[in-house]
Design an enzyme around this catalytic site. Structure first.
Site: not given
Length: 256
Positions: A121, A152, A175
């Site tokens: 991420t 997420d 997430g």
């Protein structure tokens, strides 16, 4: 309060650009799957493109040779080493020994020493000279995820959230757990109520850790003044900052 997001989008490299196009050119918030790819290409992004790399292909081949372990399945039995999978409750006359054997082979990814290697991420918050605040998150998702999984990253309030009256938040980690708490929304609202960035970040992480003590995650909070802090759980977390008064990016290390 302008938002755009895409999820489970294949064949288009620039996911963050596609999300921005959703924000700029539609009244929707989230597009997913094949239609998200079609939308992105129709709006001028390159594609369809084969996004596999030699590294990802090699990683997948080794994982498949290891009977597709570890993975994110639970309470299932495979028809063969890599599925398809069926819920154990649906199977009749199941050999208890077989169940125990498979349970030993199945490992929860959250307990493996993989750290940052199971996700990629990038989440960023920006404050411009006029005080406008924006956030963005881009991710390839968790390694070895079940096809169709959306984490997420595109969920508003989970991996990122901003409000110009208060500040912004970015998050990364597990997430599937973190999105249940909308931690970045929590951080921004906590700062609205008077918490400084450090306390707001620690409070949001603590809410998750009390329910899921084995999760891994990190949060960065910044208020509208540019004051920032991070908090994390389960790993040593780093984030970087650049402001007009700095000659270069500065990296901050946050201990769990």
């Amino acid at each position: 309060m302008e938002v755009g997001a895409v999820g489970a989008m294949r064949y288009v490299k620039d996911g963050i650009k596609a999300a921005r196009l959703v924000m700029q050119h539609t009244e929707h918030t989230l597009l997913v799957g094949e239609k998200a790819s079609s939308f992105a290409i129709s709006m001028g992004l390159p594609g369809p493109t084969n996004l596999s790399s030699s590294e990802s292909i090699e990683k997948w081949a080794k994982w498949k040779a290891n009977n597709c372990q570890p993975n994110f399945w639970k309470n299932v039995l495979p028809e063969n080493s890599c599925g398809p999978y069926r819920p154990t409750s649906y199977l009749e006359h199941t050999d208890e020994t077989c169940l125990k054997t498979y349970a030993m082979q199945t490992t929860d990814l959250r307990f493996l020493d993989l750290g940052h290697r199971i996700h990629d991420t990038i989440s960023m918050a920006v404050i411009d000279r006029m005080g406008h605040i924006a956030v963005g998150t881009s991710t390839n998702g968790a390694t070895f995820k079940i096809p169709g999984r959306v984490g997420d990253g595109p969920i508003v309030g989970s991996s990122a959230y901003a409000n110009e009256e208060v500040g912004a938040c970015c998050a990364t980690g597990d997430g599937d757990i973190m999105m249940r708490f909308l931690p970045c929304y929590q951080v921004v609202e906590s700062m609205r109520l008077g918490m400084n960035p450090e306390l707001a970040a620690k409070d949001a992480i603590g809410r998750i850790a009390r329910k899921f003590p084995d999760f891994m995650g990190g949060i960065v909070a910044v208020n509208k003044k540019g004051e920032h802090a991070g908090a994390c759980h389960g790993w040593t977390f780093q984030y970087s900052v650049r402001s007009p008064g700095m000659k270069d990016v500065q990296v901050f290390t946050v201990l769990p």
